[in-house]
Design a protein around this motif. Structure first.
Motif, mmCIF file in Angstrom:
data_model
loop_
_atom_site.group_PDB
_atom_site.id
_atom_site.type_symbol
_atom_site.label_atom_id
_atom_site.label_comp_id
_atom_site.label_asym_id
_atom_site.label_seq_id
_atom_site.Cartn_x
_atom_site.Cartn_y
_atom_site.Cartn_z
ATOM 1 N N SER A 89 0.846 -1.202 0.000
ATOM 2 C CA SER A 89 0.000 0.000 0.000
ATOM 3 C C SER A 89 0.875 1.243 0.000
ATOM 4 O O SER A 89 2.058 1.186 0.352
ATOM 5 N N ASP A 119 4.695 -7.817 2.706
ATOM 6 C CA ASP A 119 3.655 -7.131 3.475
ATOM 7 C C ASP A 119 3.091 -8.093 4.516
ATOM 8 O O ASP A 119 3.177 -9.313 4.386
ATOM 9 N N TYR A 170 5.218 7.313 18.077
ATOM 10 C CA TYR A 170 5.534 7.334 16.632
ATOM 11 C C TYR A 170 6.789 8.164 16.376
ATOM 12 O O TYR A 170 7.708 7.736 15.674
ATOM 13 N N THR A 211 -2.071 8.158 1.632
ATOM 14 C CA THR A 211 -1.946 6.694 1.632
ATOM 15 C C THR A 211 -3.080 6.125 2.480
ATOM 16 O O THR A 211 -4.006 6.837 2.846
HETATM 17 P P1 NAI Z 1 0.062 2.501 4.344
HETATM 18 O O1 NAI Z 1 -0.773 2.115 5.538
HETATM 19 O O2 NAI Z 1 -0.641 2.991 3.127
HETATM 20 O O3 NAI Z 1 0.998 1.274 3.916
HETATM 21 C C1 NAI Z 1 1.741 0.556 4.867
HETATM 22 C C2 NAI Z 1 1.839 -0.904 4.457
HETATM 23 O O4 NAI Z 1 2.640 -1.560 5.454
HETATM 24 C C3 NAI Z 1 0.478 -1.623 4.429
HETATM 25 O O5 NAI Z 1 0.339 -2.403 3.250
HETATM 26 C C4 NAI Z 1 0.511 -2.500 5.684
HETATM 27 O O6 NAI Z 1 -0.218 -3.731 5.516
HETATM 28 C C5 NAI Z 1 2.004 -2.768 5.836
HETATM 29 N N1 NAI Z 1 2.353 -3.090 7.223
HETATM 30 C C6 NAI Z 1 1.889 -2.497 8.347
HETATM 31 N N2 NAI Z 1 2.421 -3.092 9.432
HETATM 32 C C7 NAI Z 1 3.240 -4.077 8.973
HETATM 33 C C8 NAI Z 1 4.045 -5.045 9.606
HETATM 34 N N3 NAI Z 1 4.118 -5.146 10.939
HETATM 35 N N4 NAI Z 1 4.748 -5.905 8.825
HETATM 36 C C9 NAI Z 1 4.685 -5.840 7.470
HETATM 37 N N5 NAI Z 1 3.923 -4.940 6.812
HETATM 38 C C10 NAI Z 1 3.208 -4.072 7.565
HETATM 39 O O7 NAI Z 1 1.098 3.576 4.929
HETATM 40 P P2 NAI Z 1 2.151 4.569 4.222
HETATM 41 O O8 NAI Z 1 1.685 5.937 4.500
HETATM 42 O O9 NAI Z 1 2.474 4.149 2.850
HETATM 43 O O10 NAI Z 1 3.414 4.328 5.187
HETATM 44 C C11 NAI Z 1 4.667 3.825 4.739
HETATM 45 C C12 NAI Z 1 5.756 4.449 5.583
HETATM 46 O O11 NAI Z 1 5.783 5.850 5.351
HETATM 47 C C13 NAI Z 1 5.574 4.258 7.092
HETATM 48 O O12 NAI Z 1 6.813 3.916 7.676
HETATM 49 C C14 NAI Z 1 5.108 5.632 7.548
HETATM 50 O O13 NAI Z 1 5.446 5.894 8.896
HETATM 51 C C15 NAI Z 1 5.853 6.527 6.590
HETATM 52 N N6 NAI Z 1 5.294 7.880 6.478
HETATM 53 C C16 NAI Z 1 4.035 8.088 5.987
HETATM 54 C C17 NAI Z 1 3.531 9.377 5.914
HETATM 55 C C18 NAI Z 1 2.140 9.668 5.406
HETATM 56 O O14 NAI Z 1 1.674 10.828 5.520
HETATM 57 N N7 NAI Z 1 1.427 8.714 4.835
HETATM 58 C C19 NAI Z 1 4.320 10.539 6.351
HETATM 59 C C20 NAI Z 1 5.629 10.207 6.851
HETATM 60 C C21 NAI Z 1 6.088 8.922 6.896
#
Ligand code: NAI
Length: 261
Positions: A16, A37, A158, A193
């Motif tokens: 995702s 994932d 966080y 996201t």
């Molecule tokens: P998202 O929720 O869209 O995607 C995260 C993915 O990681 C999902 O497919 C989920 O199933 C998977 N996931 C969650 N926990 C897991 C685990 N324990 N083991 C394996 N997979 C796992 O989130 P997004 O926004 O793409 O986040 C990705 C990274 O970006 C994260 O580290 C987040 O902290 C970081 N981030 C996101 C921001 C935002 O505004 N969306 C801003 C700053 C950083």
């Protein structure tokens, strides 16, 4: 074609958002993508989508914070790909946001477990393969919350985890330089996201400071959040040979958002 042809890239949280965007991007650039994932359907869907567009990918399923499933995933990676060149440690959750005197130990653990222990385990298991490959590139996806931003109410766990990820990148850039392994951190700002699915607020507004941002909290885009591809582009640059002399860097990708905070 691309600078990444023949490279094997592992992306955690590839199902995702930012992880999916970087999986698609590195595949387009010619890498074979191991899309890991927690959710099997998501990992499979991303791998299938890459293959449907003519790229190379396969899914891996594991909780990044659990040792046994991660060992199994790395064994499968070694079997299927035989080597590892690029690691994007991206899996993360917003977790529990609450005032510090209400944030329970269990909520702290849930939030730091995926973000920080997951990054440690990913590096712990990936580095032997990167050494065996004679070098490699790692990008850790942290957050502007891991640097100077403190205005996300209740996000203490966080922010601590994200600052920890930045420290891991810095520390390992030095430790692994002699092996030709580069380690950098990308610090995204607000990005569209599915991360809200993994955000649990408990009276978080009680921890907020009444700051008022100007119109357009993200100066570069008049307030519009990044799309995941914006972050993926910066990650791809750091993962590729154009960044061959870059290690230990913290690259903020936030449209100027953190400058206002
Ligand atoms: P998202 O929720 O869209 O995607 C995260 C993915 O990681 C999902 O497919 C989920 O199933 C998977 N996931 C969650 N926990 C897991 C685990 N324990 N083991 C394996 N997979 C796992 O989130 P997004 O926004 O793409 O986040 C990705 C990274 O970006 C994260 O580290 C987040 O902290 C970081 N981030 C996101 C921001 C935002 O505004 N969306 C801003 C700053 C950083």
């Amino acid at each position: 074609m691309s600078g990444l042809a023949g490279k094997i890239a592992l992306i955690t949280g590839a199902g995702s958002g930012i992880g999916e965007a970087i999986a698609r991007r590195l595949a387009t650039d010619g890498a074979t993508v191991a899309a890991l994932d927690l959710l099997p359907d998501r990992a499979a869907a991303v791998a299938d989508a890459i293959i449907a567009k003519g790229g190379a990918a396969f899914p891996l399923v594991a909780d990044v914070a659990e040792e046994a499933p991660m060992r199994a995933a790395f064994a499968e990676l070694a079997n299927r790909a035989g080597r590892l060149d690029i690691v994007i440690a991206n899996a993360g959750i917003n977790g529990h946001w609450a005032p510090i005197d209400e944030l329970t130990p269990e909520q702290w653990d849930v939030t730091t477990r995926t973000n920080l222990r997951g990054t440690y385990l990913t590096m712990h298991l990936a580095v032997p393969m990167l050494k065996a490959a004679g070098g490699g590139a790692v990008v850790i996806v942290a957050s502007i919350n891991g640097a100077r931003v403190a205005t996300t109410a209740g996000a203490t766990a966080y922010s601590a985890a994200k600052a920890g990820q930045v420290a891991i990148a810095r520390q390992l850039a030095l430790e692994l330089g002699r092996h030709g392994i580069r380690v950098n951190a990308v610090l995204p700002g607000m990005t569209e996201t599915n991360i809200r699915e993994n955000t649990w607020k408990h009276n978080a507004e009680a921890a907020s400071w009444p700051v008022h941002f100007p119109d357009g909290d993200i100066p570069l885009t008049a307030g519009r959040a990044a799309n995941p591809g914006d972050i993926a582009a910066a990650i791809a640059m750091l993962a590729g040979d154009d960044a061959r002399h870059v290690t230990g860097a913290e690259l903020t990708v936030d449209g100027g958002q953190s400058l206002l905070r």
